[in-house]
Design a protein around this motif. Structure first.
Motif, PDB file in Angstrom:
ATOM      1  N   ALA A  12     -10.533 106.517 107.133  1.00 24.94           N
ATOM      2  CA  ALA A  12     -11.187 105.265 105.878  1.00 24.94           C
ATOM      3  C   ALA A  12     -11.320 104.054 106.350  1.00 24.94           C
ATOM      4  N   GLY A  13     -10.318 103.392 107.286  1.00 21.10           N
ATOM      5  CA  GLY A  13      -9.860 102.664 107.528  1.00 21.10           C
ATOM      6  C   GLY A  13     -11.083 101.862 108.645  1.00 21.10           C
ATOM      7  N   CYS A  53     -12.927  97.974  97.455  1.00 17.28           N
ATOM      8  CA  CYS A  53     -11.944  98.242  97.704  1.00 17.28           C
ATOM      9  C   CYS A  53     -10.899  98.449  96.974  1.00 17.28           C
ATOM     10  N   GLY A  89     -14.243 102.725 108.331  1.00 12.14           N
ATOM     11  CA  GLY A  89     -15.381 102.371 107.622  1.00 12.14           C
ATOM     12  C   GLY A  89     -14.659 101.241 106.597  1.00 12.14           C
ATOM     13  N   GLN A  90     -14.085 100.472 106.165  1.00 18.15           N
ATOM     14  CA  GLN A  90     -13.678  99.227 105.553  1.00 18.15           C
ATOM     15  C   GLN A  90     -13.808  98.387 106.144  1.00 18.15           C
ATOM     16  N   MET A 118      -4.373 102.877 107.103  1.00 18.20           N
ATOM     17  CA  MET A 118      -5.572 102.386 106.937  1.00 18.20           C
ATOM     18  C   MET A 118      -6.681 100.826 107.466  1.00 18.20           C
ATOM     19  N   SER A 131     -15.764 104.638 103.541  1.00 18.57           N
ATOM     20  CA  SER A 131     -14.066 103.866 103.552  1.00 18.57           C
ATOM     21  C   SER A 131     -13.860 104.821 102.323  1.00 18.57           C
ATOM     22  N   CYS A 132     -14.207 105.597 101.455  1.00 16.70           N
ATOM     23  CA  CYS A 132     -13.430 106.267 100.472  1.00 16.70           C
ATOM     24  C   CYS A 132     -13.762 107.640 100.631  1.00 16.70           C
ATOM     25  N   TYR A 159     -10.516 102.308  97.663  1.00 13.79           N
ATOM     26  CA  TYR A 159      -9.329 102.697  99.205  1.00 13.79           C
ATOM     27  C   TYR A 159      -8.288 102.178  98.511  1.00 13.79           C
ATOM     28  N   MET A 191      -9.119  99.311 110.690  1.00 13.45           N
ATOM     29  CA  MET A 191      -9.513  98.695 110.323  1.00 13.45           C
ATOM     30  C   MET A 191      -9.956  98.370 111.211  1.00 13.45           C
TER      31      MET A 191
END
Length: 415
Positions: free
Chosen positions: A323-324, A234, A326-327, A269, A300-301, A237, A273
């Protein structure tokens, strides 16, 4: 035998979980208002991306100095008591931050100590959650908590800019102090008393000995090392949030629009998520989460690389939301970590990981702010995405050869 998956209804029915959940949401909402207030205050005074990122980094860096030591309190004392004490002390410190005449250096020092106390609080809460929720209920509870936390961040960042514009930065800090008081009261009323964790043979070691022992536990086990590295990804990102204000200035010259764009960027983001956490926890089986964890980490990246093209606001928001999504891999990493750590060592183990988590986020934001000073925000976000994607791809390859034993453990817990 098919894998059983816990439902959100099962965990919401548990009163102690509801207390942890509500208390966390309240204090987190206040924190988002405080972060928006601090970012806008500093940039308004300095017009410096480095100074803005530096103060934002103060919300991440204190654990480097004291977090690993203080996290051990969660394995020495009753975890409920640790959490309530931390909330009360933080309420007092944030109330002092809300004094308009407070000198700026003192304000920064207060931010430092407020975040420092988050280490024992977070360690105690994580360890207590693993006691309250067992098996896949822990994953469902973590997913629900993470999604609501991200939703609170989304609302706090997006709506926080409007709230701060209406009531002022210092009143926003006062509201943050009130949320800590509310959290302490909810924990006192809703979480039952438990004795401190049983010490290992030989009684309670010193705090320094506990820290060294926790480090050996976490970093001496290949599986845990791998999961920790996934968590610390993290640091790449999170960087866009730290330079959201200067990024917003590249998209508009209107001061009011910059404030609103800043909130939208900070909320992007967390929005992703929420979406990713829901889909990942409800549509993917427990062992399936572990199998796709590497691919989700890369997601996420990867979208952040698109910022190199300097796209318009709508596209930037879409990339950051993706990207969020993927987190959500962090849910699988967290659940696997719990499976591999003894119950009476979880406070220290979670504390060490959380301290490192905040440290890499703070260092990433600080480095990003310094680089944005020279290159501008867009290329810095793209570089962070490219670097994070490279590291995530390497971790994904290593994880493929390490996950079999953890998958077996998880399957045993949920069938």
């Amino acid at each position: 035998m098919p894998e059983s998956q816990a439902t959100y209804g099962e965990v919401i029915a548990i009163g102690e979980f509801r207390a942890l959940w509500l208390g966390q949401c309240l204090s987190l909402l206040g924190d988002q208002l405080a972060q928006v207030a601090l970012a806008l205050l500093v940039y308004d005074r300095t017009r410096s991306p480095l100074a803005t990122a530096g103060v934002y980094a103060l919300t991440y860096l204190p654990p480097i100095l004291g977090g690993p030591l203080l996290a051990g309190l969660a394995d020495r004392y009753a975890r409920r008591g640790v959490m309530i004490t931390c909330d009360v002390v933080r309420a007092v410190l944030v109330a002092l931050m809300a004094v308009p005449a407070m000198p700026f250096p003192v304000l920064c020092a207060l931010v430092f100590f407020v975040v420092l106390l988050s280490s024992p609080f977070t360690a105690a809460r994580a360890a207590l959650l693993a006691e309250i929720l067992q098996g896949d209920r822990y994953v469902a509870g973590s997913a629900l908590q993470n999604m609501t936390n991200q939703a609170v961040q989304m609302l706090g960042f997006a709506g926080g800019a409007g709230v701060i514009a209406a009531i002022g930065a210092y009143r926003g800090l006062a509201l943050d102090a009130a949320t800590f008081v509310a959290s302490a009261l909810i924990l006192a009323a809703g979480v039952r008393r438990r004795p401190p964790p049983e010490p290992d043979e030989g009684g309670h070691p010193s705090m320094w000995a506990m820290t060294k022992s926790g480090a050996r536990l976490v970093f001496g086990d290949r599986r845990l090392r791998m999961l920790v590295l996934f968590a610390w990804l993290c640091g790449f990102y999170v960087l866009p949030e730290g330079i959201a204000v200067p990024y917003a200035t590249t998209l508009s010259e209107d001061p009011h629009a910059i404030t609103l764009i800043t909130g939208l960027l900070m909320a992007a983001m967390p929005t992703g998520m929420v979406i990713g956490g829901f889909l990942f926890s409800r549509l993917v089986t427990p062992t399936g989460r572990l199998r796709v964890m590497g691919w989700m980490a890369m997601l996420s990246c990867a979208p952040l690389v698109g910022c190199a093209l300097r796209p318009p606001l709508a596209v930037v928001l879409g990339l950051w939301v993706l990207a969020g999504v993927g987190q959500a891999y962090q849910l699988a990493a967290n659940a696997a970590f719990v499976q591999c750590v003894p119950p009476n060592r979880r406070g220290q183990a979670f504390g060490l990981v959380q301290s490192g988590l905040l440290a890499v986020q703070g260092l990433g934001i600080l480095a990003g702010g310094a680089t944005a000073q020279a290159l501008g925000p867009e290329p810095v976000v793209a570089l962070a995405g490219a670097a994070g994607l490279t590291v995530a791809a390497l971790l994904a390859m290593l994880w493929t050869g390490s996950r079999a034993e953890i998958i077996t453990r998880v399957r045993t817990q949920v069938t």
